[in-house]
Enzyme design. Structure first.
Site, PDB file in Angstrom:
ATOM      1  N   ALA A   1      43.848  61.519  60.309  1.00 17.50           N
ATOM      2  CA  ALA A   1      42.497  61.995  60.617  1.00 17.50           C
ATOM      3  C   ALA A   1      41.775  62.231  59.297  1.00 17.50           C
ATOM      4  O   ALA A   1      42.415  62.466  58.267  1.00 17.50           O
ATOM      5  CB  ALA A   1      42.586  63.293  61.417  1.00 17.50           C
TER       6      ALA A   1
ATOM      7  N   GLY B   1      47.398  61.213  62.010  1.00 15.46           N
ATOM      8  CA  GLY B   1      46.719  60.560  63.131  1.00 15.46           C
ATOM      9  C   GLY B   1      46.973  59.061  63.167  1.00 15.46           C
ATOM     10  O   GLY B   1      46.915  58.446  64.226  1.00 15.46           O
TER      11      GLY B   1
ATOM     12  N   GLU C   1      50.183  58.738  64.860  1.00 13.69           N
ATOM     13  CA  GLU C   1      49.956  59.081  66.265  1.00 13.69           C
ATOM     14  C   GLU C   1      49.251  57.941  67.011  1.00 13.69           C
ATOM     15  O   GLU C   1      49.559  57.660  68.164  1.00 13.69           O
ATOM     16  CB  GLU C   1      49.152  60.395  66.350  1.00 13.69           C
ATOM     17  CG  GLU C   1      50.008  61.580  65.914  1.00 13.69           C
ATOM     18  CD  GLU C   1      49.206  62.839  65.624  1.00 13.69           C
ATOM     19  OE1 GLU C   1      48.183  62.754  64.925  1.00 13.69           O
ATOM     20  OE2 GLU C   1      49.617  63.917  66.087  1.00 13.69           O
TER      21      GLU C   1
HETATM   22  N1  CAA Z   1      41.258  61.737  55.122  1.00 14.03           N
HETATM   23  C1  CAA Z   1      40.237  61.510  54.285  1.00 14.03           C
HETATM   24  N2  CAA Z   1      40.320  60.738  53.184  1.00 14.03           N
HETATM   25  C2  CAA Z   1      41.512  60.153  52.939  1.00 14.03           C
HETATM   26  C3  CAA Z   1      42.621  60.339  53.767  1.00 14.03           C
HETATM   27  C4  CAA Z   1      42.467  61.165  54.914  1.00 14.03           C
HETATM   28  N3  CAA Z   1      43.455  61.363  55.789  1.00 14.03           N
HETATM   29  N4  CAA Z   1      43.663  59.645  53.254  1.00 14.03           N
HETATM   30  C5  CAA Z   1      43.200  59.029  52.145  1.00 14.03           C
HETATM   31  N5  CAA Z   1      41.911  59.333  51.951  1.00 14.03           N
HETATM   32  C6  CAA Z   1      41.036  58.884  50.874  1.00 14.03           C
HETATM   33  C7  CAA Z   1      41.300  59.615  49.568  1.00 14.03           C
HETATM   34  O1  CAA Z   1      40.626  60.852  49.559  1.00 14.03           O
HETATM   35  C8  CAA Z   1      40.776  58.633  48.575  1.00 14.03           C
HETATM   36  O2  CAA Z   1      39.373  58.720  48.567  1.00 14.03           O
HETATM   37  P1  CAA Z   1      38.562  58.818  47.154  1.00 14.03           P
HETATM   38  O3  CAA Z   1      38.818  57.467  46.504  1.00 14.03           O
HETATM   39  O4  CAA Z   1      37.160  59.033  47.561  1.00 14.03           O
HETATM   40  O5  CAA Z   1      39.178  59.941  46.396  1.00 14.03           O
HETATM   41  C9  CAA Z   1      41.112  57.278  49.179  1.00 14.03           C
HETATM   42  O6  CAA Z   1      41.334  57.534  50.570  1.00 14.03           O
HETATM   43  C10 CAA Z   1      42.390  56.659  48.613  1.00 14.03           C
HETATM   44  O7  CAA Z   1      43.409  57.623  48.719  1.00 14.03           O
HETATM   45  P2  CAA Z   1      44.339  58.073  47.470  1.00 14.03           P
HETATM   46  O8  CAA Z   1      43.588  57.948  46.203  1.00 14.03           O
HETATM   47  O9  CAA Z   1      44.904  59.401  47.804  1.00 14.03           O
HETATM   48  O10 CAA Z   1      45.453  56.928  47.543  1.00 14.03           O
HETATM   49  P3  CAA Z   1      46.977  57.024  47.079  1.00 14.03           P
HETATM   50  O11 CAA Z   1      47.499  55.648  47.184  1.00 14.03           O
HETATM   51  O12 CAA Z   1      47.093  57.754  45.794  1.00 14.03           O
HETATM   52  O13 CAA Z   1      47.697  57.952  48.204  1.00 14.03           O
HETATM   53  C11 CAA Z   1      48.193  58.668  50.445  1.00 14.03           C
HETATM   54  C12 CAA Z   1      47.779  57.496  49.514  1.00 14.03           C
HETATM   55  C13 CAA Z   1      49.594  59.131  50.121  1.00 14.03           C
HETATM   56  C14 CAA Z   1      48.137  58.109  51.874  1.00 14.03           C
HETATM   57  C15 CAA Z   1      47.189  59.834  50.281  1.00 14.03           C
HETATM   58  O14 CAA Z   1      45.846  59.327  50.358  1.00 14.03           O
HETATM   59  C16 CAA Z   1      47.335  60.914  51.310  1.00 14.03           C
HETATM   60  O15 CAA Z   1      48.228  61.727  51.212  1.00 14.03           O
HETATM   61  N6  CAA Z   1      46.426  60.942  52.313  1.00 14.03           N
HETATM   62  C17 CAA Z   1      46.413  61.975  53.346  1.00 14.03           C
HETATM   63  C18 CAA Z   1      47.502  61.750  54.376  1.00 14.03           C
HETATM   64  C19 CAA Z   1      47.493  62.885  55.377  1.00 14.03           C
HETATM   65  O16 CAA Z   1      47.688  64.030  55.068  1.00 14.03           O
HETATM   66  N7  CAA Z   1      47.237  62.525  56.665  1.00 14.03           N
HETATM   67  C20 CAA Z   1      47.186  63.487  57.744  1.00 14.03           C
HETATM   68  C21 CAA Z   1      45.762  63.898  58.025  1.00 14.03           C
HETATM   69  S1  CAA Z   1      45.620  65.215  59.182  1.00 14.03           S
HETATM   70  C22 CAA Z   1      45.821  64.505  60.704  1.00 14.03           C
HETATM   71  O17 CAA Z   1      46.016  63.320  60.835  1.00 14.03           O
HETATM   72  C23 CAA Z   1      45.772  65.461  61.883  1.00 14.03           C
HETATM   73  C24 CAA Z   1      46.134  64.854  63.196  1.00 14.03           C
HETATM   74  O18 CAA Z   1      47.207  65.114  63.723  1.00 14.03           O
HETATM   75  C25 CAA Z   1      45.172  64.011  63.913  1.00 14.03           C
END
Ligand code: CAA
Length: 258
Positions: free
Chosen positions: A66, A109, A112
């Site tokens: 998400a 998400g 999911e």
């Molecule tokens: N939401 C918003 N933005 C996100 C995102 C997310 N879930 N995942 C990645 N992005 C964005 C980053 O902020 C980044 O944007 P900017 O370039 O503007 O900074 C861009 O995507 C690229 O991401 P990274 O620079 O972080 O890329 P990376 O290769 O270094 O890392 C990753 C990749 C490990 C997937 C890392 O992006 C990450 O940890 N993302 C979040 C994953 C996460 O926590 N997901 C769960 C979300 S909560 C949820 O899903 C609730 C539910 O149950 C529905």
């Protein structure tokens, strides 16, 4: 309908490909994307020419969860009023089979959404997990329920409580995905499976999918009864008559979806 965050293509072989398209943020699922996705899936579900759906992202990410930025400042009341997960319930009601073609990140998400699909083809590069614990929350779109049913309590606990990602091979061993293929083939593999399913009698496909999903929310007795009724129901279809006649006549059946 014009979409901002998804791409939709219909294939003459009887399936459609829905591609999540927010590559700059690893296909993070915001509300608009979800609204478009559900609208697209429901539209395809009503299209008699579409008998299977492939849901995919890009090589780098199926979806990284998400959209964290969209919800980071929300209050409980705002989250409740947004009721964003209500849209997810509508995905569960899609009758057409959905194949997830997953490469790269399928997190939170994204994982999911993958699990809400019926079949999963993964690339060797897939990284799957429920990392919500690392940002102070927990899965909210079915992760605790679907993951537990798919991989069992102990593995679900480990994934949800540590937030660690698993590889495509681990996901395969754990029964979370159907098949793992080299990254250059994951979409083709999913399309080829979609082509195969699209050639089957559509009513039987839909009722069989419905009966399998029933197994998750009923007793064995209730499920068997449901299965039996769907089985009997198919005897009202022209395709049942045609399928069994074609078998006896040693020819290929011509399905009408009636
Ligand atoms: N939401 C918003 N933005 C996100 C995102 C997310 N879930 N995942 C990645 N992005 C964005 C980053 O902020 C980044 O944007 P900017 O370039 O503007 O900074 C861009 O995507 C690229 O991401 P990274 O620079 O972080 O890329 P990376 O290769 O270094 O890392 C990753 C990749 C490990 C997937 C890392 O992006 C990450 O940890 N993302 C979040 C994953 C996460 O926590 N997901 C769960 C979300 S909560 C949820 O899903 C609730 C539910 O149950 C529905």
């Amino acid at each position: 309908m014009d979409y901002q965050f998804i791409l939709l293509t219909r294939d003459p072989a009887g399936f459609a490909v829905v591609q999540l398209n927010r590559p700059d943020v690893l296909n993070a699922i915001n509300r608009k994307l979800m609204e478009e996705l559900v609208a697209a899936l429901e539209g395809l579900d009503e299209d008699e020419n579409i008998r299977c759906i492939v849901l995919t992202g890009n090589e780098k990410a199926f979806a990284a969860g998400a959209d964290i930025k969209e919800m980071s400042d929300a209050s409980t009341v705002e989250m409740l009023l947004r009721d964003q997960f209500a849209r997810w319930d509508r995905i569960r009601k899609i009758k057409t089979p959905i194949i997830a073609a997953v490469s790269g990140f399928a997190l939170g998400g994204g994982c999911e959404l993958m699990m809400a699909c019926d079949i999963v083809i993964a690339s060797e590069t897939a990284r799957i997990g429920q990392p919500e614990i690392n940002i102070g929350v927990m899965p909210g779109a079915g992760g605790t329920q679907r993951l537990t049913r798919a991989v069992g309590k102990t593995k679900a606990m480990e994934m949800v409580l540590t937030g660690k990602m698993i590889s495509a091979q681990e996901a395969l061993q754990w029964g979370l995905v159907n098949k793992v293929v080299p990254v250059e083939f994951y979409l083709e593999e999913a399309k080829s499976l979609a082509t195969e399913i699209a050639q089957k009698p559509p009513l039987a496909v839909r009722l069989a999918k419905e009966a399998i999903l029933k197994a998750f929310d009923t007793t064995i007795e209730g499920g068997l009864e449901f299965e039996r009724k769907n089985f009997y129901l198919l005897f009202a279809s022209e395709d049942q008559k045609e399928g069994m006649k074609a078998f006896s006549e040693k020819r290929k059946a011509q399905w009408k979806g009636r």
